[in-house]
Design a protein around this motif. Structure first.
Motif, PDB file in Angstrom:
ATOM      1  N   UNK A 112       0.607  -1.301  -0.063  1.00  0.00           N
ATOM      2  CA  UNK A 112       0.055  -0.013   0.050  1.00  0.00           C
ATOM      3  C   UNK A 112       0.569   0.918   0.133  1.00  0.00           C
ATOM      4  N   UNK A 113       2.531   0.844   0.395  1.00  0.00           N
ATOM      5  CA  UNK A 113       2.902   2.621   0.791  1.00  0.00           C
ATOM      6  C   UNK A 113       3.667   2.915  -0.335  1.00  0.00           C
ATOM      7  N   UNK A 114       3.761   1.837  -0.828  1.00  0.00           N
ATOM      8  CA  UNK A 114       4.652   1.581  -2.682  1.00  0.00           C
ATOM      9  C   UNK A 114       3.575   2.002  -3.389  1.00  0.00           C
ATOM     10  N   UNK A 115       2.124   1.404  -3.700  1.00  0.00           N
ATOM     11  CA  UNK A 115       1.703   2.500  -4.651  1.00  0.00           C
ATOM     12  C   UNK A 115       0.499   3.250  -4.284  1.00  0.00           C
ATOM     13  N   UNK A 116       0.577   3.666  -2.721  1.00  0.00           N
ATOM     14  CA  UNK A 116      -0.200   5.415  -2.818  1.00  0.00           C
ATOM     15  C   UNK A 116       0.827   5.967  -2.685  1.00  0.00           C
ATOM     16  N   UNK A 117       1.520   5.785  -2.261  1.00  0.00           N
ATOM     17  CA  UNK A 117       2.842   7.156  -1.390  1.00  0.00           C
ATOM     18  C   UNK A 117       3.788   6.927  -2.571  1.00  0.00           C
ATOM     19  N   UNK A 118       4.290   5.987  -3.812  1.00  0.00           N
ATOM     20  CA  UNK A 118       5.520   5.810  -4.179  1.00  0.00           C
ATOM     21  C   UNK A 118       5.138   5.875  -5.874  1.00  0.00           C
ATOM     22  N   UNK A 119       4.136   5.206  -6.453  1.00  0.00           N
ATOM     23  CA  UNK A 119       3.084   4.861  -7.368  1.00  0.00           C
ATOM     24  C   UNK A 119       4.460   5.322  -8.645  1.00  0.00           C
ATOM     25  N   UNK A 120       4.472   6.961  -8.284  1.00  0.00           N
ATOM     26  CA  UNK A 120       5.734   8.406  -9.336  1.00  0.00           C
ATOM     27  C   UNK A 120       6.577   7.190  -9.886  1.00  0.00           C
ATOM     28  N   UNK A 121       7.558   7.338  -8.239  1.00  0.00           N
ATOM     29  CA  UNK A 121       9.063   6.655  -8.164  1.00  0.00           C
ATOM     30  C   UNK A 121       9.027   5.091  -8.760  1.00  0.00           C
ATOM     31  N   UNK A 122       7.642   4.143  -8.470  1.00  0.00           N
ATOM     32  CA  UNK A 122       8.251   3.065  -8.662  1.00  0.00           C
ATOM     33  C   UNK A 122       8.014   3.084 -10.588  1.00  0.00           C
ATOM     34  N   UNK A 123       6.976   3.879 -10.615  1.00  0.00           N
ATOM     35  CA  UNK A 123       6.948   3.916 -12.898  1.00  0.00           C
ATOM     36  C   UNK A 123       8.592   4.155 -13.340  1.00  0.00           C
ATOM     37  N   UNK A 124       9.087   5.167 -12.546  1.00  0.00           N
ATOM     38  CA  UNK A 124      10.222   6.192 -12.733  1.00  0.00           C
ATOM     39  C   UNK A 124      11.306   5.053 -12.816  1.00  0.00           C
ATOM     40  N   UNK A 125      11.876   4.598 -11.788  1.00  0.00           N
ATOM     41  CA  UNK A 125      12.691   3.203 -11.562  1.00  0.00           C
ATOM     42  C   UNK A 125      12.300   2.216 -12.406  1.00  0.00           C
ATOM     43  N   UNK A 126      11.474   2.201 -12.784  1.00  0.00           N
ATOM     44  CA  UNK A 126      10.947   0.572 -13.860  1.00  0.00           C
ATOM     45  C   UNK A 126      11.181   1.436 -15.774  1.00  0.00           C
ATOM     46  N   UNK A 127      10.847   2.379 -15.719  1.00  0.00           N
ATOM     47  CA  UNK A 127      11.332   3.001 -17.252  1.00  0.00           C
ATOM     48  C   UNK A 127      12.719   2.880 -16.946  1.00  0.00           C
TER      49      UNK A 127
END
Lengths: 104, 160
Positions: free
Chosen positions: B129-144
């Motif tokens: 929940x913490x990753x998807x709600x608070x850090x979703x933009x960061x995760x998207x950038x990291x995946x790219x």
């Protein structure tokens, strides 16, 4: 706060500080690219341990941050190893002092 | 397991981590040194598990040891790890002393200031929940960024 937690946290902090010192030694002591990369990885392990110990304020957010950190380091390792492999093909050596001699 | 036994196990793990770190830096063969890095990663995961972050410990073993360190070991094995390397002992000891002393002081001061609270209950659901709600933009950038990194690494290794 239980006493055992403080003790284990202290052990982890002392370990991470000594690991950082060993990593600094390895980075400056050797001129080999691979040895320097391995020393940087020791430093990463030390930093990860210290960050986790010092995360009393927000545990869930810290877990997410640690996972992001590990992902980024995995990507960084891939690029560095690829650069070392490319350099080895050209120079037939894994020695950073050759770069210093060429002024890079 | 009692608190005293956990503390002893943590101390033994810490001592092993320092021993393995020295082995990585001083080992003559780079293949053995990089294999030792895998052991260091596993010991680090054990120490993190002692601190209560089981999910981070599992992630460290799977992603870092299982992928990144294995990649290093395979590459070093292919390049050959027994080449003679020039060393500078005095510079290494000086830097290690300076970095170790300053980090030890900094970390001890921070620990004394913040205090330490063991995470009581961090479930996979909380972290997700913490990753998807608070850090979703960061995760998207990291995946790219990771996808770009992979392509970049393949291009560098093929071109060289």
């Amino acid at each position: 706060m239980a006493l055992v937690d403080v003790t284990i946290a202290g052990i982890a902090l002392i370990t991470s500080a000594f690991m950082a010192a060993i990593a600094a030694y390895g980075m400056t002591y050797s001129k080999s690219f691979i040895r320097q990369l391995l020393s940087i990885e020791i430093l990463f392990n030390a930093v990860l341990l210290a960050i986790i110990v010092l995360s009393a304020l927000s545990p869930a957010s810290l877990a997410a941050f640690s996972i992001i950190l590990i992902s980024v380091v995995a990507g960084e390792v891939i690029v560095i190893v690829a650069v070392i492999a490319a350099y080895y093909r050209v120079a037939k050596a894994l020695d950073s002092s050759a770069l210093e001699e060429e002024g890079v | 397991m009692t608190g005293g036994a956990l503390t002893i196990l943590a101390a033994i793990t810490g001592a092993f981590m320092l021993f393995i770190s020295i082995l990585i830096v001083k080992s003559k063969d780079l293949v053995y040194a990089s294999s030792s890095l895998a052991i260091l990663g596993i010991l680090n995961a054990i120490m993190i598990a002692f601190l209560g972050y089981y999910l981070v410990a599992a992630f460290l073993v799977v992603v870092y040891v299982g992928a990144a360190v294995m990649f290093i070991i395979i590459t070093v094995s292919m390049l050959g790890g027994k080449a003679k390397e020039p060393v500078d002992e005095s510079k290494g000891y000086f830097t290690a002393g300076a970095v170790g002393a300053s980090l030890f002081l900094l970390v001890t001061a921070m620990a004394a200031y913040l205090g330490y609270a063991r995470p009581s209950n961090i479930s996979v659901t909380d972290v997700s929940a913490s990753i998807l709600e608070s850090h979703s933009l960061v995760i998207g950038i990291i995946l790219l960024a990771l996808a770009a990194t992979l392509i970049e690494a393949i291009a560098i290794a093929r071109r060289g």
